[in-house]
Every structure is written in C-alpha cells, then in structure tokens.
Design an enzyme around this catalytic site. Structure first.
Site: not given
Length: 522
Positions: A94, A479
């Site tokens: 690069e 319950s």
C-alpha cells in the site's frame, strides 16, 4: 548589436520578476489552501487517544464461544502484537515510502496524475496515490465524500497526523481499522474470517493475501475470484521481495502455494439463541449501545453447553410428542398439476425450502404410492421412501382438541402431489413424516441457591419465533400464587407442622349470597 543588449537585459529582469511573482503566487495559493481547507479539520492529536469500536464476545461457563455483538467485526491488536511480516506486507502493498514521507507522497501523486491522463484517454479506471496515513485520515476523521476538496483536506490532515503521531501509531490504527471484506475490520478479524487463524499463526502466502484485499475485497474474493485473488496476492509477495522483506526463495515458495480459504468457520461455536438474546438485552440495559457493540467486552455466562443441549432436545421432543397426540393437520401444501419428472419436482420444491425448526427436517414431494410405501422426491433431486409404519401416528386433526381414527393405509395420510415435511429414519433412503408443532413451550434450568442459569429454551425454534416463552410469556397464576397464601397463613400463626383438613369446604356468605364452595377451574 549594442542596442539589443538593454532589451535583453530588461527582458531577463522582467522574466526574473515574473518568476519571483509566480513563486509567491504559488506559495500564496498553497498557504490559502492550507488555511481555507484546514481551519475546521478535526484535531489529529485525537488519534493518540482513539480507540476503534471492538466486538463484544460472549462465552459459555466452560469457555466455549457463543457469539459476538458488533456492527463492525473487529478485534483491536496493539502494534507490538502484530507480527512484523504482517506490517511489512501491508506497507509493501500500500505505501512503500510510509516510513520516510511526511504523510503525503508527492512523487506518487505526480506519477499517478501523469498516468491518469492516459487512463482518461483510454477510458480506464483512475489510479489513486493515497498513503497509509491518508487512508487513516479519510476513514476515521473525514467523511466518505468523493471530491477534490475532501482530497485536499485529507492531505493536510495527513501531514498534521505525521507530526502528532508516531509512524507505528498510524500503522496500528490502519491495520485495526481497515475493512477487509467478510464483515471483518482489521487484520485480526480478517485472519479469523478468511483462514480461521490468529495473526501469529498465518503463513506468508496468507499474510500476502490479506495485504492484497484493501484494493477491493469483492474483486479478490478467495473463492469466487480465486485466480484474480491469487494474482494480486503474488503481486504483494513480489513487492515484499523487492523491498527486501523476504528472500527470493521464500517468495518463490509462497507464489507456488495454492490460495485456500476457510470462510465462515468459527472455532468451537455453541448455539444457544434464546439464552444469547436474553444476555444481549441485559448487557444493553446495563452498559448501553456503544459499549455492547463497540466496547470490546468479554462476557462469561453461566450457560452449561451440555445441559443446554439436553434441554433443547427434551423440550423439542416433548412439544412434538404433545402435538402429535392432537392429530395430523395435513400436508405442507398440495400440487394439483401433473409433474412429469423428478428434476421438475426438485425444481418446484426449491420454493418451499425453509427452516422448520430441526436441522434434518425438509420438504419432500409424494411422487407415487406403491404397496403402502410412498416414493419421495427431495429438493436436491434425491429419492426416498416413506413406509406406512412411519405415518401411523398421523390421526386426522379435528376441532375441539379431538382426533379422528387411526389410519389404516398410507393413502389415509398422504396422496400423490402432497408436499410434506420429513426427516431421515436412519435407514438408507427411508424417511418419517413430521409436522411443525402448533404448540410452544419454555424451559429454564437454574441453581435455586445462586440464581445461575445453566440452560434456557424459549420455544421450539428461535428461527421461527424469537419470543422467549421462558422469560417473556405472561404466566397464569396457578401454583405461583401459593407463596402468598402460605405467607398470609404464617403471619396468622400457622407453622410448617400445622395440619389442615383436606376436605370439601362450604362457607355461608350470609344474607342472600348463599353458600360458597371453592372448586378447581378447568
């Protein structure tokens, strides 16, 4: 001859003055440009404190990887931990003069400008001349706008960055920020995405391939564009050799190595979708969006993968069993037109391919029925059989939770043209009839003493329904109301050893209200 000398003299003086004025004009333009385009640029020194967003990783209690949360898949790695060869590969590919230029490579810009004249004439793609520093400036501090003004601002900021930061810091930001395809940002995430390796495990050909990607992740896909990707990788290898980073022998061996990627692999991943989504919501509530998707959190949960697998299988089996007891609701769909060939059936079935909640469930077409056995065509064009034994459970569904009589023949359940859901029977080529349950359920396994959740399943299939019935469903009291009753009794002098007569109760409510007899609700 003598008369011409004053003219020559004044001509030279005028030329000198014009040259000086030209230099001043150029300098003036440059100073104006630096002032005009640089006055509102962000502070380059902020990059000294900049931390790119890093994925949050989620793990089970035994350390197995569950998932990651991120908008950009990235793992930040300090420059000291990035192998030198990785750094060298990107610099070679690069920005050859990265360590010597002041942030902008004027010779590279001039060369690209001259080359672009020819590219414009020939209609080719223009060359760029952005240095690594410019790419960092553009990606982090500037917008994505494509314009001459942005390019000038990028160059100014790059020069300022070089003054404010060390070259290693700039390269560190670049290697952790750059997009490399496969939803991977930074070299560490890309190493995992393409090769399922850490940076330290990468070989030279793999390193060179990663350095080849920035020019165009889609253009150099290692599978779809393998030849193009290999050529670009080999270019990076040659650049590394020319810059003295590798020996000619290493370069030759690397170029001869085939490019082999391992896309989509994740080491030791365990899937627990309902549990993971519940953890995600809690992390979001505790730490916020930014920390969850970019804070790089490492989260170890209480999940036990062994118990989670058992819980998922148990809940799915129970739901399937319950659903079957309430009858068979018919085929997935019916095809009334005549299909002439197996290949035509397979092509038609592609429309109906989807996730049915279990990995081995798939659609199949009933092509013919002979001797109580249906001949099936699968979406991939393969052939299977469905014997009567594997549809015996399929009593017809009736309203009011009722079922019809047990089938006496395979024709009572399926017919030619039916598209049904099947799963392998274990025998070669034989399948079983399935149906997606019309009922759901939830399951939680936890330690009541510590509150640690070891397993959680919120439904038959997370892909079909993300609603978590273990944590989001509204419960009927049932319950769950008993603790309130017992607490009230304890307040009034009852003890755990108190004896209560378990017999029918009738209470006179007084007046015209009559007798009240409590009874169970259906």
């Amino acid at each position: 001859m003598l008369a011409q000398r004053p003219i020559l003299k004044w001509s030279l003086i005028a030329l000198f003055i014009l040259s000086v004025l030209g230099v001043f004009a150029v300098v003036g333009v440059l100073l104006w440009a630096f002032y005009h385009y640089g006055r509102d640029l962000p502070d380059a020194a902020v990059l000294a404190r900049y931390e790119p967003p890093v994925a949050t990783h989620l793990h089970a209690g035994d350390g197995r990887f569950l998932t990651r949360f991120a908008r950009e898949q990235r793992s930040f790695v300090p420059i000291q931990s990035i192998p030198k060869r990785v750094q060298q590969a990107f610099v070679a590919a690069e920005d050859k003069k990265f360590y010597s230029h002041p942030g902008v490579d004027m010779r590279g810009i001039t060369r690209a400008a001259i080359a672009n004249i020819g590219h414009v004439i020939k209609g080719r793609r223009l060359e760029g001349a952005s240095t690594i520093t410019q790419q960092v400036a553009g990606n982090i501090l500037l917008t994505r706008e494509v314009s001459l003004e942005r390019k000038i601002r990028e160059q100014i900021l790059s020069v300022r960055m070089t003054r404010a930061l060390s070259k290693d810091r700039v390269l560190e930001l670049y290697l952790n920020e750059i997009y490399l395809g496969q939803r991977a940002y930074g070299v560490a995430a890309a190493a995992l995405a393409y090769f399922n390796k850490s940076l330290s495990e990468l070989e030279l050909p793999e390193i060179a391939y990663l350095a080849a990607i920035p020019k165009g992740p889609n253009n150099y896909h290692p599978i779809r564009n393998k030849e193009k990707a290999t050529n670009r990788r080999n270019y990076v290898i040659r650049r590394m050799r020319e810059d003295g980073y590798i020996t000619p022998a290493e370069a030759e061996a690397a170029i001869k190595t085939e490019l082999v990627a391992s896309l989509g692999n994740e080491a030791d991943v365990f899937n627990a979708a309902y549990f993971v989504e519940d953890v995600r919501k809690e992390l979001m509530e505790r730490y916020g969006d930014s920390a969850l998707y970019g804070g790089g959190l490492y989260v170890k949960t209480s999940l036990d993968p062994g118990l989670q697998s058992v819980a998922e299988a148990a809940l799915q089996d129970a739901i399937i069993d319950y659903d079957r007891r309430h009858g068979y609701r018919g085929p997935f769909t019916r095809v009334k037109k005549r299909i002439e060939s197996d290949s035509a059936w397979a092509e038609l079935l592609q429309r109906f391919v989807q996730d049915f909640g279990k990995p081995d469930w798939q659609v199949a077409a009933v092509e013919s029925i002979v001797d109580e056995t249906a001949r099936l065509v699968l979406p991939d064009g393969s052939i299977g059989t469905l014997p009567f034994e594997n549809v015996r459970w399929a009593r017809p569904w009736l309203p009011e939770q009722d079922v019809g009589p047990a089938p006496q023949a395979i024709n009572d359940v399926v017919s030619v043209g039916h598209v049904i859901i099947v799963s392998p029977d274990g025998s070669d080529g034989q399948y079983k009839l399935e149906q997606v349950p019309d009922v759901q359920g939830g399951l939680v396994a936890m330690d009541p003493h510590t509150g640690r959740v070891y397993a959680m399943v919120g439904g038959f299939s997370f892909e079909q329904s993300e609603f978590n019935r273990a944590t989001q469903a509204k419960r009927q009291t049932g319950s769950a109301f008993k603790p309130f009753v017992y607490a009230a009794a304890l307040e009034r002098g009852y003890t755990p050893s108190s004896i209560i007569l378990d017999a029918p109760l009738a209470i006179d409510q007084g007046g015209q209200q009559g007798i009240w007899r409590p009874r169970n609700s259906s």
